[in-house]
Design a protein around this motif. Structure first.
Motif, PDB file in Angstrom:
ATOM      1  N   GLN A 342       0.751  -1.229   0.062  1.00 14.18           N
ATOM      2  CA  GLN A 342       0.119   0.030  -0.056  1.00 14.18           C
ATOM      3  C   GLN A 342       0.832   1.281   0.151  1.00 14.18           C
ATOM      4  O   GLN A 342       0.644   2.291  -0.719  1.00 14.18           O
ATOM      5  CB  GLN A 342      -0.879  -0.064   1.334  1.00 14.18           C
ATOM      6  N   ALA A 343       1.946   1.152   0.859  1.00 10.89           N
ATOM      7  CA  ALA A 343       2.943   2.373   1.016  1.00 10.89           C
ATOM      8  C   ALA A 343       3.779   2.626  -0.525  1.00 10.89           C
ATOM      9  O   ALA A 343       3.871   3.920  -0.838  1.00 10.89           O
ATOM     10  CB  ALA A 343       3.765   2.079   1.975  1.00 10.89           C
ATOM     11  N   LEU A 344       4.108   1.484  -1.204  1.00 12.89           N
ATOM     12  CA  LEU A 344       4.768   1.402  -2.331  1.00 12.89           C
ATOM     13  C   LEU A 344       3.765   2.088  -3.459  1.00 12.89           C
ATOM     14  O   LEU A 344       4.208   3.107  -4.228  1.00 12.89           O
ATOM     15  CB  LEU A 344       5.168   0.036  -2.901  1.00 12.89           C
ATOM     16  N   LEU A 345       2.476   1.653  -3.379  1.00 13.85           N
ATOM     17  CA  LEU A 345       1.626   2.244  -4.336  1.00 13.85           C
ATOM     18  C   LEU A 345       1.217   3.604  -4.161  1.00 13.85           C
ATOM     19  O   LEU A 345       1.268   4.401  -4.919  1.00 13.85           O
ATOM     20  CB  LEU A 345       0.215   1.434  -4.372  1.00 13.85           C
ATOM     21  N   GLY A 346       1.191   4.138  -2.998  1.00 15.47           N
ATOM     22  CA  GLY A 346       1.238   5.539  -2.417  1.00 15.47           C
ATOM     23  C   GLY A 346       2.316   6.246  -3.052  1.00 15.47           C
ATOM     24  O   GLY A 346       1.843   7.339  -3.565  1.00 15.47           O
ATOM     25  N   ALA A 347       3.520   5.730  -2.854  1.00 18.83           N
ATOM     26  CA  ALA A 347       4.582   6.625  -3.492  1.00 18.83           C
ATOM     27  C   ALA A 347       4.516   6.760  -5.126  1.00 18.83           C
ATOM     28  O   ALA A 347       5.040   7.471  -5.662  1.00 18.83           O
ATOM     29  CB  ALA A 347       5.932   5.969  -3.113  1.00 18.83           C
ATOM     30  N   ALA A 348       3.859   5.530  -5.722  1.00 18.49           N
ATOM     31  CA  ALA A 348       3.680   5.691  -6.765  1.00 18.49           C
ATOM     32  C   ALA A 348       2.480   6.563  -7.532  1.00 18.49           C
ATOM     33  O   ALA A 348       2.202   6.422  -8.691  1.00 18.49           O
ATOM     34  CB  ALA A 348       3.591   4.338  -7.695  1.00 18.49           C
ATOM     35  N   GLY A 349       1.985   6.879  -6.609  1.00 18.11           N
ATOM     36  CA  GLY A 349       0.545   7.893  -6.772  1.00 18.11           C
ATOM     37  C   GLY A 349      -0.756   7.174  -7.114  1.00 18.11           C
ATOM     38  O   GLY A 349      -1.734   7.699  -7.707  1.00 18.11           O
TER      39      GLY A 349
END
Length: 648
Positions: A342-349
């Motif tokens: 979820q955090a990785l996706l958030g960093a990817a917008g």
């Protein structure tokens, strides 16, 4: 009198038969059991008393007393007892005894009889990690075991579920369930299939409110084909708190939003990534404009760079490791890996939400009408914001091999609870029905005049049919052949070729194509001038067993699927079809079926079979019609093709 007393004293000292000192009173004599409770039973619960004492929002005490008469070997599972414990659950005591058929105590449970074992299941969200197990099995039936134990819990998010008759062929002589609540604390409960008079009037006992249920003389139930799970058919009481506290974290539980909010807040702020990882996630999707492709790249990065490890320590059953920990170490449990993704996706917008789910290929869906803690796993829900129509990608973050966006039989076809700051809601995970769960097979059979054959089979499996065979691709050839040989319903064959190919990463559903080559000696041995062959080599559907007596339960078809078989039978010039079976077409609420043999212009015989079974439920009164449908399919599947030799 003095002489008589002396004689008795001497007899007692000598241990003469019939004059021994009184022993423990007889208990649970099998002769006292009513005949109706022995019928169709492997075991009978003689007495079972369960009590849940809620001491506060932060602590509960559960006590259990159970005595079970085991009638035969099939009931032997009841001779052992497993009591769970963890950092949040402690066992106060664990006692037991075993009695013979007459009710005489054979021995008591000793501390050395109790083993301590690990209970980690490899994917749990919140589960007791250990257990103590005792076994009082006896070599001679019948006998009775008795267990008493108490568990003190500092995790009152979980209240008791009362199921006095949890399995088939188990009768119940007497069972009770009692809940004691502090004044001012509400008990939430839901009743199911209770006989009249089970629920007792609520009463006040000192400073406690007492709720009680009792059942007695429940005859053993026999399993019926395609019936609902027994948990749906037998008496049950589900309980849950209205308020609770786990290690200082208080919450309410009167709605799904309450549970979602508490779980979200428990894990809030743990999704912060190191700056370098944030930059790497953003670079991973740079230049990619397709939303689904961006999600796939992040998911593939997760699968390639992390591994699963179970964490079962106290509040760690609910609270995740920080995303920074997973970034540094490359491992985590289901919560941690989902939080990290979820955090990785958030960093990817890309916005995503964790979701609680009850996972397991054999697990039933949660009771959606009763908000309570019914979950054991966490997955990730990614809404697509740029899609032409509302759509969602679901991600299983604990597996290095699960295809992108696929839930399968592990978490598909059920409800999950979204974790949102304002409180989430239940949402359906992907549904896999007959159009998704497909098995499409093309078979070429080359028959010689003596009835021997070779064959090639190409089978595409998708959806839940994929689940059953996907693991074969990674096995050694010898292991592949073992699995295939057990699966193919052919009397005599030799595998000469095995191959697997997965569908591409952009396929709407994961699929795998299995390619086999076989030799089939004596597939259609001659009988005079004729050879007899059943064209349906591999997909014959056996009829279900008819219910003895009147059907009791509804009929539930859980697994939807589509089977499409095409077989081309290549014949030598000396053979031709003398007789083709009549085509069969069945269209019913239970499913559809079609089979037909056709003689092609080049002399090849083509067999086509298609069976579509939906996921459905219907009343028990429809069972005879369903049986007839299945019988007709079975008969059509066994239809024979008659081949005639023209050179004889």
């Amino acid at each position: 009198m003095r002489v008589l007393s002396l004689s008795i004293a001497l007899a007692l000292a000598a241990g003469l038969p019939g004059l021994a000192a009184p022993g423990p009173a007889l208990k649970y004599a099998v002769a006292d059991l009513p005949a109706a409770l022995r019928e169709n039973a492997h075991a009978v619960i003689r007495r079972q008393d369960e009590q849940l004492l809620v001491k506060s929002a932060a602590r509960t005490v559960e006590t259990t007393h159970r005595a079970v008469t085991i009638l035969d070997e099939d009931g032997a599972r009841w001779a052992s007892e497993l009591v769970y414990y963890s950092q949040l659950n402690s066992i106060s005591y664990f006692r037991g005894a075993v009695y013979d058929a007459m009710g005489r105590q054979l021995r008591q449970l000793r501390s050395q009889d109790i083993r301590d074992i690990s209970l980690s299941d490899g994917f749990s969200l919140a589960s007791d990690a250990r257990g103590r197990v005792a076994d009082l099995s006896q070599p001679t039936y019948p006998y009775t075991v008795e267990f008493d134990y108490e568990v003190v819990s500092d995790n009152p998010l979980f209240y008791s579920t009362w199921r006095p008759q949890p399995v088939e062929q188990l009768a119940v002589e007497q069972a009770t369930f009692k809940v004691l609540m502090p004044a001012g604390m509400a008990l939430r409960y839901q009743e199911q299939q209770l006989p009249a008079g089970t629920a007792q009037p609520k009463r006040t006992q000192g400073s406690q409110e007492v709720y009680e249920w009792q059942v007695h003389d429940l005859a053993a139930r026999e399993e019926e084909t395609d019936a609902p799970p027994l948990a749906e058919l037998t008496p049950a009481v589900y309980t849950a708190p209205a308020e609770f506290e786990v290690q200082g974290h208080a919450g309410r539980l009167t709605s799904w939003a309450d549970l979602s909010r508490w779980t979200y807040e428990l894990n809030a702020g743990r999704d912060e990534l190191p700056p370098a990882m944030k930059a790497a996630a953003a670079a991973l999707v740079q230049g990619e404009t397709d939303e689904r492709a961006r999600i796939r790249k992040v998911y593939q990065f997760l699968q390639a760079n992390t591994r699963y490890i179970s964490v079962q320590l106290g509040l760690g059953g609910w609270q995740t490791f920080p995303a920074s920990s997973v970034a540094a170490n490359g491992y985590g449990d289901c919560k941690a890996l989902t939080n990290y993704c979820q955090a990785l996706l958030g960093a990817a917008g890309i916005k995503a939400h964790a979701a609680l789910v009850r996972a397991g290929s054999d697990e039933q869906d949660i009771r959606t009408s009763f908000p309570s803690s019914q979950f054991n796993h966490v997955i990730l829900c990614v809404p697509l914001t740029k899609s032409a129509r509302p759509d969602t990608v679901w991600l299983e973050c604990t597996s290095q091999t699960t295809p992108f966006g696929y839930m399968g039989g592990f978490t598909g076809n059920r409800h999950a609870l979204l974790l949102l700051p304002e409180g989430g809601r239940l949402i359906a995970t992907p549904r896999y029905g007959a159009s998704e769960n497909r098995q499409e097979r093309l078979t070429h059979v080359y028959l010689d005049a003596a009835g021997n054959a070779t064959a090639t089979l190409r089978t595409l499996s998708t959806g839940l049919e994929y689940d059953a065979v996907s693991g074969l691709a990674g096995l050694e050839l010898a292991e592949q052949k073992k699995h295939i040989s057990r699966r193919l319903t052919l009397p005599n064959f030799t595998l000469t070729k095995v191959g697997y190919k997965h569908t591409g990463p952009t396929a709407p559903l994961p699929g795998i194509t299995e390619t086999l080559a076989l030799t089939l000696p004596a597939l259609a041995p001659p009988s005079g001038k004729r050879l007899f062959l059943t064209p349906n080599l591999l997909s014959r559907l056996a009829p279900p067993q008819a219910t003895v007596g009147e059907r009791q339960a509804d009929v539930v078809l859980e697994h939807a699927f589509t089977q499409q078989d095409t077989l081309q039978l290549h014949l030598p010039a000396s053979l031709h079809a003398e007789q083709l079976p009549t085509p069969v077409q069945l269209t019913t609420p239970f499913g559809t079926y079609h089979s037909q043999l056709t003689a092609l212009p080049d002399g090849t015989i083509q067999y086509i079979r298609r069976l579509v079974m939906p996921r459905t439920r219907f009343a028990r009164t429809e069972y005879p019609a369903y049986l007839e449908f299945r019988r007709k399919i079975s008969a059509a599947d066994k239809a024979q093709l008659v081949l005639l030799k023209t050179d004889a």
